[in-house]
Design a protein around this motif. Structure first.
Motif, PDB file in Angstrom:
ATOM      1  N   ILE A 280       1.776  -4.614   3.534  1.00 27.61           N
ATOM      2  CA  ILE A 280       1.096  -5.623   2.711  1.00 27.61           C
ATOM      3  C   ILE A 280      -0.274  -5.942   3.290  1.00 27.61           C
ATOM      4  N   GLY A 281      -0.328  -6.143   4.604  1.00 28.53           N
ATOM      5  CA  GLY A 281      -1.585  -6.472   5.264  1.00 28.53           C
ATOM      6  C   GLY A 281      -2.626  -5.382   5.109  1.00 28.53           C
ATOM      7  N   VAL A 282      -2.220  -4.141   5.334  1.00 26.03           N
ATOM      8  CA  VAL A 282      -3.158  -3.015   5.196  1.00 26.03           C
ATOM      9  C   VAL A 282      -3.633  -2.883   3.746  1.00 26.03           C
ATOM     10  N   PHE A 319      -0.109 -10.994   7.957  1.00 29.24           N
ATOM     11  CA  PHE A 319       0.884  -9.938   7.770  1.00 29.24           C
ATOM     12  C   PHE A 319       0.692  -8.802   8.771  1.00 29.24           C
ATOM     13  N   MET A 320      -0.306  -8.955   9.643  1.00 28.25           N
ATOM     14  CA  MET A 320      -0.607  -7.906  10.611  1.00 28.25           C
ATOM     15  C   MET A 320      -0.312  -8.333  12.044  1.00 28.25           C
ATOM     16  N   TRP A 376     -12.636   0.541   9.125  1.00 27.43           N
ATOM     17  CA  TRP A 376     -11.461   0.030   9.824  1.00 27.43           C
ATOM     18  C   TRP A 376     -10.245  -0.054   8.916  1.00 27.43           C
ATOM     19  N   SER A 377     -10.432  -0.269   7.627  1.00 30.36           N
ATOM     20  CA  SER A 377      -9.280  -0.274   6.723  1.00 30.36           C
ATOM     21  C   SER A 377      -8.671   1.120   6.624  1.00 30.36           C
ATOM     22  N   VAL A 378      -9.521   2.153   6.615  1.00 23.01           N
ATOM     23  CA  VAL A 378      -9.025   3.529   6.594  1.00 23.01           C
ATOM     24  C   VAL A 378      -8.325   3.864   7.911  1.00 23.01           C
ATOM     25  N   VAL A 379      -8.909   3.432   9.023  1.00 26.61           N
ATOM     26  CA  VAL A 379      -8.278   3.657  10.336  1.00 26.61           C
ATOM     27  C   VAL A 379      -6.889   3.029  10.377  1.00 26.61           C
ATOM     28  N   SER A 380      -6.767   1.778   9.906  1.00 25.86           N
ATOM     29  CA  SER A 380      -5.466   1.106   9.887  1.00 25.86           C
ATOM     30  C   SER A 380      -4.487   1.819   8.970  1.00 25.86           C
ATOM     31  N   LEU A 381      -4.976   2.287   7.826  1.00 23.81           N
ATOM     32  CA  LEU A 381      -4.116   3.004   6.878  1.00 23.81           C
ATOM     33  C   LEU A 381      -3.598   4.303   7.494  1.00 23.81           C
TER      34      LEU A 381
END
Length: 395
Positions: A280-282, A319-320, A376-381
Motif C-alpha cells: 500500500i505504501g509503495v 504503511f512503510m 526513489w519510488s521505482v527503487v522501492s518498487l
C-alpha cells in the motif's frame, strides 16, 4: 515481557526528541543569526550540525546498545541532550552553538534507535510491526507541534529560552525512562568484544539480503520525505504564490494525515500484514510520483496536483516505516541495535544529499523534486518485488 501500550508511548516520546531537535527552534532562527552575528546561511549550519550528530550518533548508540543493553542508553540519551541544550542556550559564539547542536543530535538519536531496538527485542512479526507503527504515531506528532511550540515559546521568551525548554523536556523524559523503561536485552544476548566484533556484526547485517532490501525501501521513503520537506516551501510560496500561513496549514494537515494513517496501520496490522501494508505504501508513493511527473510534463503545475502529491508522501510512510522495519529486522533481531543504526545513519546521509539536489535548479523549479520522487519510488518498487522473489526461492 510484553510490549505494552504504555511502554510504546514512553518510547515514542523518547524518539520524538529527534524531530524536536530540528523543528522547535526554526521560528527563532532569524533571532539566532542576529545574536551569533552571522548570516542566515551561517545559522542554518545548526541544522547541518544536528544532522551530522544524528548520523554519527546512530552508529554509536545502536552497536553500543547491543553491547551494554538498551535501558542505560535510553536514560543517558535524554540526560545528555538536556545538558547539550543548556550548553546551546549558553553559547556566545556560532562555533560553540554548532558543537552543542552536534551533541544534541548524538543524544537525541538514542530514543529513535535504541527504542526501536527494544521493540525488536520484545516482539516479532505482526506484533513488532504494530509496535513500530504505534511508536511512529507518537513520533509523527513531533514535526507538527515542534515549530508551533517554538513559535509559542518565542512569544514569551527568546531563542535561548527555547533551548532551556528543550532541556527541561529532555530531563523529564530521562526521569520517565528511569522509572518506566525496563531492560529488554539480557546479558546472555549482548555482544561484547569491542569494535572488531561490532564491525563483524555490521558486515553480517549488510550481507543479509532481507535486511538490505527492506532497508532500501526505507531509505527511498525517507529520501522522498526529505525531498518534499526541502522543496515544498519554495514550490508553494515562490512558484504557486501560496502565502506562508496557508503553506504552514497544509504542512500541519499532512502531519496530522500521517498520524491518522499511522493509527490505521496499527489497527489493521493483524488483518493486513506487514508486507501487504508495504505494498500500500509503495503504491501511494508511485502515485505521488506519477501525479507530479504528469504535472511537470504537461506544464500543469497547480495547487491541486502539487498538494495531492505532497499529501500522499507523508501519508504513505505510515504503511512503510513500521511494517518494513519489522520485516527488515526479522533475520537480524539478535543485532537489532546495530542494524537500526546502519539504517538510520545511511538514511540521514541520503537525506542530506537529497535536500541539496532538489534545490539545485532554483527555488521555482519542480522537476528536480519530480525526478527525486520518480527515482526513489521505482527503487522501492523494485526492492519490494525482489523481496517477493527472495521469499519464493526460500519456499
Amino acid at each position: 515481557m510484553l510490549v505494552t501500550n504504555s511502554l510504546l508511548w514512553v518510547l515514542g516520546l523518547l524518539a520524538i526528541l529527534g524531530p524536536f531537535g530540528t523543528d522547535v527552534y526554526l521560528p527563532a532562527m532569524p533571532q539566532m543569526a542576529h545574536a551569533m552575528h552571522t548570516v542566515p546561511s551561517g545559522i542554518q549550519l545548526v541544522i547541518t550540525a544536528f544532522s551530522i550528530g544524528m548520523a554519527v550518533g546512530q552508529l554509536i548508540m545502536g552497536p553500543l546498545s547491543d553491547a551494554i543493553g538498551r535501558r542505560p542508553l535510553l536514560i543517558a540519551g535524554p540526560t545528555l541532550m538536556a545538558a547539550a541544550c543548556i550548553a546551546s542556550a549558553s553559547a556566545n559564539s556560532l562555533t560553540l552553538l554548532l558543537l552543542s547542536s552536534a551533541l544534541i543530535g548524538i543524544a537525541a538519536c538514542a530514543g529513535m534507535v535504541v527504542g526501536r531496538a527494544q521493540i525488536s527485542d520484545l516482539a516479532t512479526d505482526g506484533a513488532a510491526a504494530r509496535g513500530f507503527a504505534i511508536m511512529g504515531i507518537v513520533t509523527g506528532i513531533g514535526p507538527v507541534i515542534g515549530p508551533v511550540g517554538g513559535g509559542l515559546l518565542l512569544g514569551v521568551t527568546d531563542w535561548r529560552g527555547i533551548y532551556i525548554a528543550m532541556a527541561i523536556f529532555a530531563a523529564a523524559l530521562a526521569v520517565l525512562a528511569l522509572f518506566k523503561v525496563p531492560e529488554s536485552l539480557g546479558k546472555e544476548k549482548r555482544h561484547s568484544g569491542g569494535l572488531k566484533k561490532l564491525f563483524n556484526a555490521s558486515g553480517q547485517i549488510i550481507r543479509n539480503r532481507t535486511f538490505i532490501l527492506h532497508a532500501v525501501m526505507l531509505w527511498g521513503s525517507f529520501s522522498m520525505l526529505i525531498g518534499y520537506i526541502s522543496a515544498s516551501p519554495f514550490i508553494a510560496e515562490k512558484l504557486l504564490g501560496i502565502p506562508p500561513f496557508w503553506y504552514t496549514i497544509d504542512f500541519a494537515f499532512n502531519g496530522v494525515l500521517m498520524i491518522i494513517t499511522g493509527a490505521i496501520s496499527a489497527a489493521l496490522m493483524e488483518k493486513v500484514g506487514p508486507r501487504r501494508q508495504a505494498k500500500i505504501g509503495v503504491a501511494m508513493q508511485v502515485t505521488a510520483a506519477l501525479i507530479l511527473a504528469a504535472a511537470v510534463l504537461t506544464n500543469n503545475v497547480n495547487p491541486y496536483t502539487v498538494f495531492t502529491a505532497f499529501a500522499l508522501i507523508p501519508a504513505s510512510l505510515s504503511f512503510m516505516f513500521g511494517p518494513v522495519t519489522a520485516l527488515g529486522l526479522k533475520e537480524v533481531r539478535h543485532l537489532a541495535g546495530t542494524a537500526l543504526a546502519l539504517m538510520g545513519a545511511i538514511q540521514f546521509i541520503l537525506g542530506g544529499v537529497v535536500a541539496t539536489l532538489v534545490g539545485m535548479a532554483g527555488e521555482k523549479a519542480v522537476w528536480p523534486l519530480s525526478i527525486n520522487l520518480a527515482f526513489w519510488s521505482v527503487v522501492s518498487l523494485l526492492a519490494l518485488s525482489a523481496t517477493r522473489a527472495s521469499k519464493n526461492r526460500a519456499e
